[in-house]
Scaffold this motif. Structure first.
Motif, PDB file in Angstrom:
ATOM      1  N   SER A 170       0.798  -1.224   0.000  1.00 25.51           N
ATOM      2  CA  SER A 170       0.000   0.000   0.000  1.00 25.51           C
ATOM      3  C   SER A 170       0.833   1.278   0.000  1.00 25.51           C
ATOM      4  CB  SER A 170      -0.916   0.021   1.226  1.00 25.51           C
ATOM      5  OG  SER A 170      -0.154   0.016   2.419  1.00 25.51           O
ATOM      6  N   HIS A 171       2.151   1.177   0.105  1.00 25.05           N
ATOM      7  CA  HIS A 171       2.986   2.378   0.140  1.00 25.05           C
ATOM      8  C   HIS A 171       3.128   2.963  -1.270  1.00 25.05           C
ATOM      9  CE1 HIS A 171       6.419   5.025   0.752  1.00 25.05           C
ATOM     10  NE2 HIS A 171       6.134   4.954   2.041  1.00 25.05           N
ATOM     11  N   PRO A 172       2.961   4.284  -1.423  1.00 27.34           N
ATOM     12  CA  PRO A 172       3.028   4.901  -2.754  1.00 27.34           C
ATOM     13  C   PRO A 172       4.343   4.659  -3.487  1.00 27.34           C
ATOM     14  CG  PRO A 172       2.127   6.459  -1.189  1.00 27.34           C
ATOM     15  CD  PRO A 172       2.584   5.263  -0.402  1.00 27.34           C
ATOM     16  N   PHE A 173       5.452   4.537  -2.779  1.00 27.12           N
ATOM     17  CA  PHE A 173       6.733   4.304  -3.441  1.00 27.12           C
ATOM     18  C   PHE A 173       6.727   2.977  -4.184  1.00 27.12           C
ATOM     19  CE2 PHE A 173      11.040   2.557  -3.541  1.00 27.12           C
ATOM     20  CZ  PHE A 173      11.709   3.570  -4.191  1.00 27.12           C
ATOM     21  N   TYR A 174       6.156   1.947  -3.591  1.00 28.08           N
ATOM     22  CA  TYR A 174       6.150   0.619  -4.199  1.00 28.08           C
ATOM     23  C   TYR A 174       5.003   0.412  -5.179  1.00 28.08           C
ATOM     24  CZ  TYR A 174       9.568  -0.421  -0.605  1.00 28.08           C
ATOM     25  OH  TYR A 174      10.669  -0.400   0.195  1.00 28.08           O
ATOM     26  N   THR A 175       3.887   1.094  -4.961  1.00 31.03           N
ATOM     27  CA  THR A 175       2.742   0.903  -5.847  1.00 31.03           C
ATOM     28  C   THR A 175       2.811   1.793  -7.076  1.00 31.03           C
ATOM     29  OG1 THR A 175       1.436   2.535  -4.638  1.00 31.03           O
ATOM     30  CG2 THR A 175       1.239   0.226  -3.945  1.00 31.03           C
ATOM     31  N   GLY A 176       3.652   2.843  -7.032  1.00 28.97           N
ATOM     32  CA  GLY A 176       3.781   3.741  -8.179  1.00 28.97           C
ATOM     33  C   GLY A 176       2.746   4.849  -8.201  1.00 28.97           C
ATOM     34  N   THR A 177       1.920   4.931  -7.191  1.00 27.54           N
ATOM     35  CA  THR A 177       0.933   6.005  -7.133  1.00 27.54           C
ATOM     36  C   THR A 177       1.458   7.098  -6.220  1.00 27.54           C
ATOM     37  OG1 THR A 177      -0.198   4.952  -5.284  1.00 27.54           O
ATOM     38  CG2 THR A 177      -1.013   4.447  -7.485  1.00 27.54           C
ATOM     39  N   ASP A 178       1.350   8.310  -6.684  1.00 26.37           N
ATOM     40  CA  ASP A 178       1.801   9.444  -5.897  1.00 26.37           C
ATOM     41  C   ASP A 178       0.619  10.332  -5.569  1.00 26.37           C
ATOM     42  OD1 ASP A 178       4.486   8.845  -5.815  1.00 26.37           O
ATOM     43  OD2 ASP A 178       4.894   9.858  -7.717  1.00 26.37           O
ATOM     44  N   ARG A 179       0.781  11.090  -4.503  1.00 26.82           N
ATOM     45  CA  ARG A 179      -0.230  12.074  -4.173  1.00 26.82           C
ATOM     46  C   ARG A 179      -0.108  13.243  -5.137  1.00 26.82           C
ATOM     47  NH1 ARG A 179       0.760  13.680   1.759  1.00 26.82           N
ATOM     48  NH2 ARG A 179       2.861  13.629   0.973  1.00 26.82           N
ATOM     49  N   VAL A 180      -1.219  13.881  -5.431  1.00 25.05           N
ATOM     50  CA  VAL A 180      -1.205  15.067  -6.271  1.00 25.05           C
ATOM     51  C   VAL A 180      -0.773  16.235  -5.396  1.00 25.05           C
ATOM     52  CG1 VAL A 180      -2.588  16.625  -7.663  1.00 25.05           C
ATOM     53  CG2 VAL A 180      -3.007  14.164  -7.751  1.00 25.05           C
ATOM     54  N   VAL A 181       0.293  16.903  -5.805  1.00 27.72           N
ATOM     55  CA  VAL A 181       0.805  18.026  -5.038  1.00 27.72           C
ATOM     56  C   VAL A 181       0.389  19.307  -5.728  1.00 27.72           C
ATOM     57  CG1 VAL A 181       2.879  19.147  -4.174  1.00 27.72           C
ATOM     58  CG2 VAL A 181       2.740  16.668  -4.234  1.00 27.72           C
ATOM     59  N   ASP A 182      -0.251  20.179  -4.995  1.00 22.73           N
ATOM     60  CA  ASP A 182      -0.716  21.454  -5.532  1.00 22.73           C
ATOM     61  C   ASP A 182       0.400  22.480  -5.374  1.00 22.73           C
ATOM     62  OD1 ASP A 182      -2.211  23.571  -6.451  1.00 22.73           O
ATOM     63  OD2 ASP A 182      -3.268  23.865  -4.556  1.00 22.73           O
ATOM     64  N   THR A 183       1.372  22.451  -6.300  1.00 17.90           N
ATOM     65  CA  THR A 183       2.507  23.358  -6.169  1.00 17.90           C
ATOM     66  C   THR A 183       2.096  24.802  -6.420  1.00 17.90           C
ATOM     67  OG1 THR A 183       3.120  22.915  -8.454  1.00 17.90           O
ATOM     68  CG2 THR A 183       4.238  21.637  -6.749  1.00 17.90           C
ATOM     69  N   ALA A 184       1.171  25.031  -7.334  1.00 11.22           N
ATOM     70  CA  ALA A 184       0.740  26.410  -7.600  1.00 11.22           C
ATOM     71  C   ALA A 184       0.077  26.995  -6.358  1.00 11.22           C
ATOM     72  CB  ALA A 184      -0.215  26.441  -8.785  1.00 11.22           C
ATOM     73  N   GLY A 185      -0.726  26.214  -5.674  1.00 14.34           N
ATOM     74  CA  GLY A 185      -1.368  26.682  -4.451  1.00 14.34           C
ATOM     75  C   GLY A 185      -0.364  26.962  -3.352  1.00 14.34           C
ATOM     76  N   ARG A 186       0.686  26.157  -3.277  1.00 19.11           N
ATOM     77  CA  ARG A 186       1.724  26.377  -2.272  1.00 19.11           C
ATOM     78  C   ARG A 186       2.491  27.658  -2.551  1.00 19.11           C
ATOM     79  NH1 ARG A 186       4.668  20.673  -0.855  1.00 19.11           N
ATOM     80  NH2 ARG A 186       2.891  19.705   0.160  1.00 19.11           N
ATOM     81  N   ILE A 187       2.769  27.928  -3.826  1.00 14.19           N
ATOM     82  CA  ILE A 187       3.492  29.149  -4.189  1.00 14.19           C
ATOM     83  C   ILE A 187       2.654  30.376  -3.849  1.00 14.19           C
ATOM     84  CG2 ILE A 187       4.395  30.480  -6.134  1.00 14.19           C
ATOM     85  CD1 ILE A 187       5.177  27.734  -7.377  1.00 14.19           C
ATOM     86  N   GLU A 188       1.382  30.330  -4.185  1.00 19.22           N
ATOM     87  CA  GLU A 188       0.496  31.453  -3.869  1.00 19.22           C
ATOM     88  C   GLU A 188       0.375  31.652  -2.364  1.00 19.22           C
ATOM     89  OE1 GLU A 188      -0.577  33.684  -5.978  1.00 19.22           O
ATOM     90  OE2 GLU A 188       0.520  32.535  -7.489  1.00 19.22           O
ATOM     91  N   GLN A 189       0.302  30.588  -1.620  1.00 22.86           N
ATOM     92  CA  GLN A 189       0.225  30.687  -0.161  1.00 22.86           C
ATOM     93  C   GLN A 189       1.506  31.304   0.393  1.00 22.86           C
ATOM     94  OE1 GLN A 189      -0.224  26.922   1.801  1.00 22.86           O
ATOM     95  NE2 GLN A 189      -0.456  27.826   3.812  1.00 22.86           N
ATOM     96  N   PHE A 190       2.647  30.920  -0.151  1.00 22.35           N
ATOM     97  CA  PHE A 190       3.915  31.498   0.283  1.00 22.35           C
ATOM     98  C   PHE A 190       3.949  32.998  -0.011  1.00 22.35           C
ATOM     99  CE2 PHE A 190       8.272  32.810  -0.598  1.00 22.35           C
ATOM    100  CZ  PHE A 190       8.922  32.402   0.552  1.00 22.35           C
ATOM    101  N   ARG A 191       3.515  33.382  -1.210  1.00 17.09           N
ATOM    102  CA  ARG A 191       3.525  34.802  -1.584  1.00 17.09           C
ATOM    103  C   ARG A 191       2.572  35.616  -0.726  1.00 17.09           C
ATOM    104  NH1 ARG A 191       3.994  34.107  -8.111  1.00 17.09           N
ATOM    105  NH2 ARG A 191       6.222  33.652  -8.108  1.00 17.09           N
ATOM    106  N   ARG A 192       1.420  35.066  -0.389  1.00 13.72           N
ATOM    107  CA  ARG A 192       0.481  35.791   0.480  1.00 13.72           C
ATOM    108  C   ARG A 192       1.078  35.969   1.868  1.00 13.72           C
ATOM    109  NH1 ARG A 192      -3.454  32.403  -1.801  1.00 13.72           N
ATOM    110  NH2 ARG A 192      -3.360  31.087   0.059  1.00 13.72           N
ATOM    111  N   ARG A 193       1.749  34.948   2.345  1.00 15.43           N
ATOM    112  CA  ARG A 193       2.297  34.989   3.688  1.00 15.43           C
ATOM    113  C   ARG A 193       3.518  35.887   3.792  1.00 15.43           C
ATOM    114  NH1 ARG A 193       3.169  29.307   6.090  1.00 15.43           N
ATOM    115  NH2 ARG A 193       0.921  29.402   6.067  1.00 15.43           N
ATOM    116  N   TYR A 194       4.443  35.791   2.835  1.00 17.10           N
ATOM    117  CA  TYR A 194       5.713  36.490   2.947  1.00 17.10           C
ATOM    118  C   TYR A 194       5.878  37.616   1.932  1.00 17.10           C
ATOM    119  CZ  TYR A 194       6.758  32.514   5.864  1.00 17.10           C
ATOM    120  OH  TYR A 194       6.728  31.558   6.849  1.00 17.10           O
ATOM    121  N   GLY A 195       4.946  37.775   1.031  1.00 18.92           N
ATOM    122  CA  GLY A 195       5.065  38.840   0.031  1.00 18.92           C
ATOM    123  C   GLY A 195       5.902  38.407  -1.142  1.00 18.92           C
TER     124      GLY A 195
END
Length: 86
Positions: free
Chosen positions: A54-79
């Motif tokens: 069931s581990h994603p490394f062995y099954t080949g399935t990864d979680r979807v990472v919202d990188t655009a949302g993380r960047i926007e959150q960083f910019r809102r927080r720190y400018g």
């Protein structure tokens, strides 16, 4: 090997609840619960949350990472430190 200093190794069933699979292996771990295995014998069973089934490394399935949302959150927080026009 020196006698009486090593833990007892025994057959144990590890059961992955997330994937619904179980496997029989040798381990020094022991459990109060027992389960009847395919060979008709009863073995201690240890429930685990994650295994290679069931581990994603062995099954080949990864979680979807919202990188655009993380960047926007960083910019809102720190400018924004990037000058306009770049």
């Amino acid at each position: 090997m020196k006698p009486r200093i090593h833990p007892v190794s025994r057959q144990v069933v590890f059961r992955d609840r997330a994937a619904g699979v179980a496997f029989l292996t040798r381990s020094t771990a022991d459990a109060d619960q027992r389960v009847e295995w395919e060979d008709g014998n009863s073995y201690p069973v240890i429930d685990v949350e994650t295994s290679s089934a069931s581990h994603p490394f062995y099954t080949g399935t990864d979680r979807v990472v919202d990188t655009a949302g993380r960047i926007e959150q960083f910019r809102r927080r720190y400018g924004t430190t990037v000058p306009a026009g770049h």
